[in-house]
Design a protein around this motif. Structure first.
Motif, PDB file in Angstrom:
ATOM      1  N   ASP A  59      -4.050   3.915   4.997  1.00 21.70           N
ATOM      2  CA  ASP A  59      -2.957   4.821   4.608  1.00 21.70           C
ATOM      3  C   ASP A  59      -3.540   6.226   4.502  1.00 21.70           C
ATOM      4  O   ASP A  59      -3.602   6.820   3.435  1.00 21.70           O
ATOM      5  N   GLN A  61       0.825  -1.209   0.000  1.00 21.72           N
ATOM      6  CA  GLN A  61       0.000   0.000   0.000  1.00 21.72           C
ATOM      7  C   GLN A  61       0.856   1.255   0.000  1.00 21.72           C
ATOM      8  O   GLN A  61       0.593   2.208  -0.750  1.00 21.72           O
ATOM      9  N   THR A  62       1.883   1.279   0.829  1.00 17.61           N
ATOM     10  CA  THR A  62       2.715   2.486   0.898  1.00 17.61           C
ATOM     11  C   THR A  62       3.583   2.656  -0.343  1.00 17.61           C
ATOM     12  O   THR A  62       4.065   3.764  -0.601  1.00 17.61           O
ATOM     13  N   SER A 101       1.529   5.206  -2.185  1.00 18.93           N
ATOM     14  CA  SER A 101       1.628   6.577  -1.672  1.00 18.93           C
ATOM     15  C   SER A 101       3.050   7.122  -1.784  1.00 18.93           C
ATOM     16  O   SER A 101       3.246   8.342  -1.886  1.00 18.93           O
TER      17      SER A 101
END
Length: 654
Positions: free
Chosen positions: A523, A483-484, A487
């Protein structure tokens, strides 16, 4: 790129539209005007799977300027075309439903039909058994005389030469006892009834057919104990075990006929990449083939033996042929379309007439015919007839590092004519997650870019196509580093000044839909809105459903990727967006099809209920008749319209 020359009359029903401004969303979201093209074995005729709105059709046209025949397929989901000689065309379709008396769970079932071009008759194949739809019933099969059988396919059709004549072979399922087994059927063009060639054992999951249709090898897999076995055909007709090994999750699989036409190719996981070996008729395994990257194998259309490899290496498509003459011929094909992606679509048996899909960064994807005899290439038609060069936004490859230093790559689509500065952004993660984004045209990304958004597609850790270590780096990272990675891509573009970090939303489907929900719940502070199409929201419930419907192997696979030891592992709750709905502070859109057999509609309902209970803004759109792959034009367009309207409301591009 050179001017495109359409073959006269072939696509007269698919008129080109030149919009004054940005094309309507229907032009991007509608089904491709041309879904596939297959050239006949002698290179004289083209078969084309086409669409106009919701209607599909198969067109057949003799080259270069023969009369076109068109056959309506209605709203059937046409998946594949195969020639049997020059007079018969096999049309493979699929439909969502149950198989009455066999399974109560809904699945995507494949059916085969023979189109005789001489009399224009369409004949369903493997009939007289159990239907693939909701109302199918058991009927004793008169075709096999061995009990019951299904009329659904258990694999792709294959064509071989038997006694000098092209002959069709189909994989099906028969019930010689109370248990279904994989079965090979043979169908001669002169006869309408199939003949059983080979019956598998209860654990048999695949066969390799030789150049004359004789099964050369079969693999058995026991999902309970994870035991995989390869058996080779012996001269007397029996089977001999070549190798048995334990493979709880990543088992080897059969690929096709080897280079000598008698061996078979087996693929198995290696430490850093996929390993390919040839297994001789006596069961001897070769050393690994000298292959560093292989996403697909290339087989001769006549002999069906292995002749080359395909790999997407970074952003470059590479075809590597074992014979230098073949490599030289392909290099000549590639040179005809400088600056474009060129993918092999189909070819004649002598490999002199080649249909390729040419993806131009300026004009988008189109089909072309290359004649190696005359050394000429001509365009056949755009894949999306309602889009032209003015509707295509530029795509560029990007490279950046994740916070932990891992090298990542992806693609950035910038609205056509816009300066790459301070743009609103849509993060668009791919599905899988063991898949990857590729360079070139993406209809969904192009649609969002046409409305003024930059679109970021990241090949996050856990993506396929970048080696085994990169894939394994995603194990246990759902909602975490996978997930990061997304981002981190946002922060990279913000640091470059390309995008406005205050105007970022996330949109995705399947695993990408999960990533959209995780972006909202896990997130936080990155996105202004999130749209999930057929996304996972409750990992524990998804695991339980997968075990019930897909079996132990799927259960073990998803446990590993999700980072769980058991279905009640707290890690599943930690990574489930629905469990953290109360933390979400941004609007959420959920879109899901009733006919989804990969991620059940239940997953979006769970998320909607959790958000409503927490008093959070959510919109749920349930699409009747939509499957997991957005195979129907009306539901695909409706999905696109809903997501764009959602973006424009909560993250206006201007």
């Amino acid at each position: 790129m050179t001017a495109r020359a359409l073959i006269a009359g072939l696509f007269a029903l698919l008129a080109l539209v030149t919009p004054a401004a940005a094309a309507p969303l229907e032009a991007y979201g509608g089904l491709p005007s041309i879904e596939s093209i297959e050239v006949s074995p002698d290179g004289s005729t083209l078969a084309v799977a086409m669409t106009t709105g919701e209607q599909r059709a198969v067109a057949v046209k003799a080259l270069p300027d023969g009369q076109m025949q068109t056959f309506s397929a209605g709203t059937a989901k046409v998946r594949r075309l195969d020639w049997v000689g020059g007079d018969n065309l096999i049309i493979t379709t699929s439909q969502t439903g149950t198989i009455a008396g066999v399974t109560s769970s809904r699945g995507e079932h494949f059916l085969a039909f023979k189109l005789n071009l001489a009399n224009r008759k369409v004949q369903p194949l493997l009939q007289g058994s159990i239907g693939g739809g909701e109302t199918g019933t058991h009927v004793r099969s008169k075709n096999t005389g061995i009990g019951y059988s299904l009329n659904v396919l258990a694999g792709l059709p294959e064509v071989r030469t038997v006694d000098g004549a092209p002959t069709l072979f189909l994989r099906g399922v028969t019930f010689p006892s109370n248990e279904g087994v994989l079965t090979i059927f043979q169908m001669s063009p002169k006869h309408s009834l199939p003949k059983v060639v080979e019956l598998g054992d209860p654990d048999t999951d695949d066969f390799v057919l030789g150049p004359d249709g004789t099964p050369l090898a079969k693999s058995d897999y026991n999902a309970d104990n994870g035991r995989w076995t390869l058996k080779m055909r012996q001269a007397g007709g029996g089977w001999r075990i070549s190798r048995t090994l334990e493979a709880k999750i990543d088992r080897p699989y059969l690929v096709g006929v080897g280079r000598d036409g008698r061996s078979v190719v087996v693929a198995e996981p290696g430490d850093s990449a996929l390993v390919l070996r040839e297994v001789a008729a006596d069961g001897t395994w070769s050393e690994p083939l000298d292959v560093k990257d292989a996403d697909d194998l290339v087989f001769d259309p006549e002999s069906h033996r292995l002749i080359g490899l395909y790999a997407l290496v970074g952003d470059e498509d590479r075809y590597t042929f074992f014979d230098p003459a073949d490599q030289k011929a392909w290099n000549a094909v590639r040179a005809a379309f400088k600056g474009d992606r060129v993918l092999l679509e189909s070819w004649s048996q002598d490999r002199k007439k080649i249909v390729v899909l040419v993806d131009s960064p300026i004009e988008g994807p189109a089909y072309a015919l290359v004649d190696l005899t005359t050394k000429q290439a001509s365009y056949l038609g755009r894949r999306y007839q309602k889009l032209d060069g003015d509707d295509i936004s530029p795509v560029q490859a990007i490279r950046f590092k994740a916070k932990d230093g891992l090298e990542l790559s992806g693609y950035l689509t910038v609205p056509r004519g816009a300066q790459a500065k301070n743009l609103p952004l849509v993060v668009f993660p791919h599905g899988g997650p063991a898949s990857r984004d590729q360079p070139g045209f993406d209809w969904w990304a192009q649609a969002m870019a046409s409305r003024g958004y930059a679109v970021l597609q990241v090949n996050f850790r856990g993506s396929d196509g970048f080696g085994v270590p990169f894939l394994e780096a995603g194990y246990g990272e759902w909602g975490r580093k996978m997930q990061t990675d997304l981002s981190d891509g946002v922060r990279f573009l913000a640091a470059q000044g390309t995008i406005d970090p205050k105007r970022v939303c996330i949109v995705g489907a399947s695993y990408g839909g999960y990533a959209a929900l995780a972006g909202a719940a896990l997130d936080q502070g990155v996105y202004r809105c999130a749209a999930s199409v057929a996304g996972v929201s409750d990992l524990r419930r998804m695991l339980a459903w997968s075990r019930d419907r897909k079996g132990e192997v799927a259960f073990r696979y998803w446990k590993r990727f999700m980072g769980a030891e058991a279905k009640r592992d707290p890690a599943l709750t930690e990574a489930s967006p629905a469990a953290h709905a109360s933390r979400i502070t941004i609007p959420v859109l959920l879109v899901h099809g009733r006919d989804d057999t990969v991620v059940p509609l239940e997953q979006s309902r769970i998320m909607a209920e959790a958000l409503e209970k927490a008093g959070k803004p959510v919109e749920l759109v349930v699409q009747k008749g939509a499957d997991h792959w957005l195979s129907q034009g009306d539901t695909r367009i409706a999905m696109l319209q809903a997501t764009i309207a959602f973006l424009e409301k909560h993250n206006p591009p201007n």
